[in-house]
Design a protein around this motif. Sequence first.
Motif, PDB file in Angstrom:
ATOM      1  N   CYS A  63       0.828  -1.204   0.000  1.00 41.79           N
ATOM      2  CA  CYS A  63       0.000   0.000   0.000  1.00 41.79           C
ATOM      3  C   CYS A  63       0.865   1.258   0.000  1.00 41.79           C
ATOM      4  CB  CYS A  63      -0.916   0.010   1.226  1.00 41.79           C
ATOM      5  SG  CYS A  63      -2.241  -1.212   1.180  1.00 41.79           S
ATOM      6  N   ARG A  64       1.946   1.241   0.803  1.00 37.86           N
ATOM      7  CA  ARG A  64       2.838   2.399   0.874  1.00 37.86           C
ATOM      8  C   ARG A  64       3.468   2.688  -0.477  1.00 37.86           C
ATOM      9  NH1 ARG A  64       8.203   3.532   1.580  1.00 37.86           N
ATOM     10  NH2 ARG A  64       8.769   1.330   1.575  1.00 37.86           N
ATOM     11  N   LEU A  65       3.870   1.644  -1.188  1.00 36.42           N
ATOM     12  CA  LEU A  65       4.486   1.824  -2.504  1.00 36.42           C
ATOM     13  C   LEU A  65       3.497   2.351  -3.528  1.00 36.42           C
ATOM     14  CD1 LEU A  65       6.756  -1.365  -2.674  1.00 36.42           C
ATOM     15  CD2 LEU A  65       7.467   1.000  -2.307  1.00 36.42           C
ATOM     16  N   ASN A  66       2.210   2.163  -3.245  1.00 37.79           N
ATOM     17  CA  ASN A  66       1.164   2.670  -4.140  1.00 37.79           C
ATOM     18  C   ASN A  66       0.557   3.975  -3.630  1.00 37.79           C
ATOM     19  OD1 ASN A  66       0.545   0.628  -6.450  1.00 37.79           O
ATOM     20  ND2 ASN A  66       0.835  -0.651  -4.638  1.00 37.79           N
ATOM     21  N   SER A  74       3.388   2.011   8.333  1.00 38.13           N
ATOM     22  CA  SER A  74       4.136   2.718   7.295  1.00 38.13           C
ATOM     23  C   SER A  74       5.069   3.766   7.894  1.00 38.13           C
ATOM     24  CB  SER A  74       3.163   3.390   6.314  1.00 38.13           C
ATOM     25  OG  SER A  74       2.392   2.419   5.638  1.00 38.13           O
ATOM     26  N   THR A  75       4.621   4.399   8.997  1.00 41.35           N
ATOM     27  CA  THR A  75       5.452   5.407   9.662  1.00 41.35           C
ATOM     28  C   THR A  75       6.726   4.780  10.212  1.00 41.35           C
ATOM     29  OG1 THR A  75       3.470   6.649  10.284  1.00 41.35           O
ATOM     30  CG2 THR A  75       5.513   7.160  11.469  1.00 41.35           C
ATOM     31  N   PHE A  89      10.351  -1.924  -1.791  1.00 42.37           N
ATOM     32  CA  PHE A  89       9.788  -2.739  -0.720  1.00 42.37           C
ATOM     33  C   PHE A  89      10.897  -2.996   0.300  1.00 42.37           C
ATOM     34  CE2 PHE A  89       8.341  -6.333   1.609  1.00 42.37           C
ATOM     35  CZ  PHE A  89       6.968  -6.409   1.470  1.00 42.37           C
ATOM     36  N   VAL A  90      10.677  -2.582   1.548  1.00 39.86           N
ATOM     37  CA  VAL A  90      11.679  -2.773   2.596  1.00 39.86           C
ATOM     38  C   VAL A  90      11.568  -4.202   3.108  1.00 39.86           C
ATOM     39  CG1 VAL A  90      12.553  -1.962   4.817  1.00 39.86           C
ATOM     40  CG2 VAL A  90      11.527  -0.335   3.216  1.00 39.86           C
TER      41      VAL A  90
END
Length: 206
Positions: A63-66, A74-75, A89-90
């Motif tokens: 979701c973060r990458l999008n 995410s924080t 992607f981490v």
Amino acid sequence: MKLLGRQAGIFFTRYVTDIKKEVFRKSIHICTAFIPFLLHYFYLPTLSLLICAGILYTVAELCRLNGKKIPFVSTITEAAARKRDENRFVLGPLTLVIGICCSAVLWNETCATVGIFALAFGDGLASLAGKLFGMIRIPGTSGKTVAGSLTCFVAIFCSTFLYTHHTYIALLIACVGMAIEVLPLKDFDNILIPIALGGVTSLLLP
């Protein structure tokens, strides 16, 4: 002179930011040392929670990458992400969960605990020591340092000895752990270290 001073200030600021990120990341690493105790008393619930955490993290990262951030998850990811992880992607937290879960499933409690402790303390402290004291780099290791490798060895030896009370086993496990840690595996050492060292322990324990 002003230009040099400004460049030095920028370099120092970046260095401090890198150290803060590394301390934050490795604090998470070291906290995984509590997992063997949870597995001892609540094996299936702990394993289930770890798997759920891995799934939740994967969804949050996608979701973060999008462009859709999931609060808290995410924080934390952004706070811990290194420069090489920017806009990617981490993998670190996910491989950490995979390594711990696989070790817990594959090996008995003692062997899995040795592997997880090695991951928590050995790999956890190695990178931090390398950032702080790593003046001498090891060729062909993508930036690994002598200080980091020695710290890894000492941390794994101490944690294994204190848990198993076998000096020669602790020594061998520390040697194998240091050899794995020095390889340029990036985040995949989170998987290899607990599984490999748990397996080696199963061969060495009487």
